[in-house]
Motif scaffolding. Sequence first.
Motif, PDB file in Angstrom:
ATOM      1  N   TRP A  34     -20.572  93.051 -17.345  1.00 59.12           N
ATOM      2  CA  TRP A  34     -21.832  92.001 -17.461  1.00 59.12           C
ATOM      3  C   TRP A  34     -22.554  91.589 -16.099  1.00 59.12           C
ATOM      4  O   TRP A  34     -23.439  90.694 -16.136  1.00 59.12           O
ATOM      5  N   GLY A  35     -22.252  92.246 -15.278  1.00 59.76           N
ATOM      6  CA  GLY A  35     -22.693  91.890 -13.834  1.00 59.76           C
ATOM      7  C   GLY A  35     -22.018  91.030 -13.094  1.00 59.76           C
ATOM      8  O   GLY A  35     -21.091  90.465 -13.627  1.00 59.76           O
ATOM      9  N   THR A  36     -22.514  90.687 -11.913  1.00 61.49           N
ATOM     10  CA  THR A  36     -21.934  89.786 -11.075  1.00 61.49           C
ATOM     11  C   THR A  36     -22.741  88.519 -11.121  1.00 61.49           C
ATOM     12  O   THR A  36     -23.846  88.263 -10.687  1.00 61.49           O
ATOM     13  N   TYR A  44     -17.274  76.469 -10.752  1.00 60.45           N
ATOM     14  CA  TYR A  44     -17.978  77.455 -10.056  1.00 60.45           C
ATOM     15  C   TYR A  44     -19.141  76.773  -9.400  1.00 60.45           C
ATOM     16  O   TYR A  44     -19.633  75.782  -9.848  1.00 60.45           O
ATOM     17  N   PRO A  45     -19.668  77.322  -8.274  1.00 62.47           N
ATOM     18  CA  PRO A  45     -20.525  76.795  -7.380  1.00 62.47           C
ATOM     19  C   PRO A  45     -21.904  76.252  -8.008  1.00 62.47           C
ATOM     20  O   PRO A  45     -22.274  75.257  -7.749  1.00 62.47           O
ATOM     21  N   GLN A  46     -22.460  77.323  -8.883  1.00 58.33           N
ATOM     22  CA  GLN A  46     -23.883  77.069  -9.124  1.00 58.33           C
ATOM     23  C   GLN A  46     -24.499  77.841 -10.047  1.00 58.33           C
ATOM     24  O   GLN A  46     -23.843  78.759 -10.456  1.00 58.33           O
ATOM     25  N   ALA A  47     -25.128  77.103 -11.010  1.00 62.00           N
ATOM     26  CA  ALA A  47     -25.753  77.765 -12.401  1.00 62.00           C
ATOM     27  C   ALA A  47     -26.656  78.645 -11.719  1.00 62.00           C
ATOM     28  O   ALA A  47     -27.065  78.803 -10.839  1.00 62.00           O
ATOM     29  N   GLY A  48     -26.842  79.717 -12.892  1.00 65.63           N
ATOM     30  CA  GLY A  48     -27.620  81.187 -12.607  1.00 65.63           C
ATOM     31  C   GLY A  48     -27.304  82.131 -13.628  1.00 65.63           C
ATOM     32  O   GLY A  48     -26.714  81.718 -14.596  1.00 65.63           O
ATOM     33  N   GLN A  49     -27.482  83.297 -13.179  1.00 62.35           N
ATOM     34  CA  GLN A  49     -27.240  84.396 -14.014  1.00 62.35           C
ATOM     35  C   GLN A  49     -26.563  85.450 -13.524  1.00 62.35           C
ATOM     36  O   GLN A  49     -26.689  85.512 -12.039  1.00 62.35           O
ATOM     37  N   GLN A  91     -28.368  95.488 -16.896  1.00 60.05           N
ATOM     38  CA  GLN A  91     -29.399  95.458 -17.608  1.00 60.05           C
ATOM     39  C   GLN A  91     -29.505  93.832 -18.348  1.00 60.05           C
ATOM     40  O   GLN A  91     -30.410  93.271 -18.534  1.00 60.05           O
ATOM     41  N   LYS A  92     -28.438  93.748 -19.095  1.00 60.17           N
ATOM     42  CA  LYS A  92     -28.211  92.398 -19.662  1.00 60.17           C
ATOM     43  C   LYS A  92     -27.571  91.381 -19.170  1.00 60.17           C
ATOM     44  O   LYS A  92     -26.454  91.399 -19.138  1.00 60.17           O
ATOM     45  N   ALA A  93     -28.260  90.362 -18.756  1.00 63.93           N
ATOM     46  CA  ALA A  93     -27.680  89.536 -17.937  1.00 63.93           C
ATOM     47  C   ALA A  93     -27.040  88.160 -18.653  1.00 63.93           C
ATOM     48  O   ALA A  93     -27.757  88.110 -19.788  1.00 63.93           O
ATOM     49  N   ILE A  94     -26.015  87.652 -18.273  1.00 62.16           N
ATOM     50  CA  ILE A  94     -25.494  86.496 -18.974  1.00 62.16           C
ATOM     51  C   ILE A  94     -25.450  85.233 -17.878  1.00 62.16           C
ATOM     52  O   ILE A  94     -25.571  85.676 -16.738  1.00 62.16           O
TER      53      ILE A  94
END
Length: 990
Positions: free
Chosen positions: A161-163, A203-208, A213-216
């Motif tokens: 899912w990516g980092t 976890y430190p910070q909201a984001g994605q 290709q498909k971020a979560i």
Amino acid sequence: MQSLPLSDCPQEISSLVTFYWEQFVQNCRDNNTVCNDLDRLPDSFWADLVTVWGGSSYVAQQCCHHPDWLLALAHEYDTHNQSVTDPVMPALALTLADIDREDLVMEAVRQFRHRTMVGIIWRDLTNKATLIETTAALTQLAEECIDASYQWYYQYFSAQWGTPAWQQGGKEGKPQHMVILGMGKLGAGELNLSSDIDLIFAYPQAGQTEGKQKAISNQEFFVRLGQKLISALDANTKDGFAFRVDMRLRPYGQSGALVLNFDAMEQYYQDQGRDWERFAMIKARVVGGDKKAGGDLLARLKPFVFRRYVDFSAVNALREMKQMISREVVRKGRQHNIKLGPGGIREVEFIVQAFQLIHGGRDPALQQKSVFKLLNVLAGQGYLPLAATQELESAYHFLRKLEHALQAWADQQTQDLPKDKTQQCRLAWSLGFADWSLLAQTLEEHRKKVSYHFSQMVAEPTEEHASNAVLSCWQSLWQGQLSENEATQQLIAHQFQQPETILQRLQQLASDKSVRMMQRKGRQRLDAFMPILLAAAIHQSDPSNTLLRVLPLVERVLRRTAYILLLIENPVALQQLLKLCAASPWIADTIARYPMLLDEFLDVGSLYSPPDKETLADELRQQLARVPEDDIELQMETLRYFRMAHVLRVAASEVAGTLPLMKVSDYLTWIAEAVLEHVLYIALHYVQSRYGHPGGIEGDQVEFIVIAYGKLAGIELSYGSDLDLVFVYNAPHNQSSSGPKEIDNSLYFMRLGQRMIHILTAQTPSGQLYDVDMRLRPSGASGLLVSTINAYAEYQADKAWTWEHQALVRARVVAGSPQLTVQFSEVRAQVLSQARDQEKLKAEVISMRNKMRDNLATKETNGGRSDAAWLAETKFNLKHDYGGIVDIEFMVQYMVLAWSHQYSDLLTYTDNIRILEELEKAGLLAPESANLLREAYKAYRSAAHRLVLQNQSGVVTGDSFHEYRQGVVALWQQLLGDTPSPVAHESGAD
């Protein structure tokens, strides 16, 4: 195969160990495992094996299923120490790095845990490891399993899912990791043999996520990861489990999100954090994931856990938590649970945690997590008597060893004592007791001691306050249930001399906006406290003034009602507060400004027994040693509280009559000296961290001194005295500092002096340390802040005025380099011991004295006049008027300047009393004259101290101390030939 040494075992143990040994031998044969090496092991190994297998079916079964593990233990057996050596824990992460399937990860984690547990239990049951070593090894094992599993799943999910990343202005951010907080015994580093592990994920910070290709969202990523991590540790497979995981301590409990970001965590604890969560968060520690980010999170949550003030709300919360636990114990019939039952493990931990929450905000030593270490702190810092902490430590050690023995049987999380006779026999034997009755007796003795100390901690305080009937009477008045006439009559009946004023002030308090806006819990505390306060005030000689002096404190703490709870919980503290406020409005005002000083009322013994000089310095040294050197704010707060607390002790002792004037000044001076010594150290550390070491100086010693003048130098400080200071250094002019940022030596020491002044005078929530006056430095306010010793000596020899030499009589080094201190003493002696023209000296002393009188003395004072009418109309300024303190000081200074070239002993001391003694010894002052000046000086200063404590200026009626005044004026005329004349105009007191 080896025959086992079972002759000394109870039959139950012998049968059990024989059963497992037969299984082990059969498994070896079935698996063609070679066990010949076992025959060569010493007898002590086989004795240990019987002990371990007799005490732990879990270890016996693991050895039967994995004969190679016992063989590995045997191979580790150190024939010299005759024990299994301490574990060298392999890195589970290295094993997992070669695995690409989840099921294999779970298998590896469980096998790693079982193998390591066998060695840990072996050492524990054979007493080859201490309890602390065992709990540390168990904690290390859990952390390895947690973090290695987390790292594997982080890489596994990132590939899908990516980092998850820090979002930075729309650009690609750096990867961010989850923070895994260990709570309870895991956080404390004191995990038991089969403990659940309490975890919180953040976890430190909201984001994605980025890179696919498909971020979560980061939230979704870490929730999925957290779920898998729990399963990797907790799920039961063919290999059992690794660790039972409990997530109920997270924000909102079971109904809350599995993972929250830092902002959401901080907001939750700020807005909704409950008392029991403060107890839980005491032990929070980063055990996996991003350690640095975890440290930042804990720093953000620290104000929720540790309040900056003394917080007795912890006791009430503890009382409620214990009642809830006790109800559950009774409901479930678990009175024999050694953790939750009476006198159990939890009560010891509650006692320690209560002190942490009450005092931990101000005492960093209480912010650590280990119960054993904290018990030592409680004893060493005087929070609990040494005998009490020794009993608690002994009981806690015994209970934890018993807990381990219970859990070693089957690797189960249990603290319930067995009812089965065979199990009781097995447990007693495992712990070294001849039978169950002896174990039960020892356990009962420990539990009784723990229960006693716990009951002392959570005892309801109401019995020590006034009777319920009396409190009900005052409750009606406070709640406005009485008519104005009824309320006034009630106040009159209880000796309130100003009933209308008191009633008006109480009504103002009750209707104040701050009271109306209070939260429910705070208002309940105030409503409980006010009747107690009114009932206690009537026992003072002047209830009205006492109450009026205490009410500003009540108003000050309306937003921090933990202070009110402190006084409710500690009736003796309330009694002492009223006693001192009745005696001194200065004390009342000081406590109202700094309510944190209420902590000092918890120990009446120390309140009226200020420590000696060495103990004072050592106490401050210990307090600052617990503060990180780079936390300048906390260092400054520590210094300020130290000073305020000890000045309060001195004032309390003076008011109580247990400390005479000379000792009062001694203590106030010692406090200032201890503070200055550490202010110099802190400032020097700050400067050195930026600029290195000054150039041209060999060794680590920095040649810098703090010279005190005036009252500090004369060991005559009062409660509101400022500090007259001068800074001097010795270093080459043409050299620069050694740090990465070089500056020349003169600037280096200038920065050092500036830093000291900042630390001393900066306004913080606890006020400032001292007012500082630097005008006595060479050339006064226009001169350099810091002088070299050569420039100082040159100025004193060639440019200083006579009044500056007078000031030098009362000058001494109070902090800094011993070597430079010697040089200063030589300069001082050379300057003061010059032969002087006495007529010229007299004229200059008289001139300076007249200037001071013109500006500071009271109108129409005249030392020679004594008729009653005149005395009734005038006032006497103790310091500046004819026959007062300054006249005595000027005479002493004149005599030192006039005669020290012949009598060097006059330079030995800087305080007036001992200089007068030296003048008498030298025959320069008649005994009766010296005695008159000493007694007058002490009487004036004693009166000045009393006036300060009453918030009054240093002015008394004209008929006060008339004989002393006449005697001082007569001696002035005799020594200096100066006849006093009326002052031209009036000015206020100094």
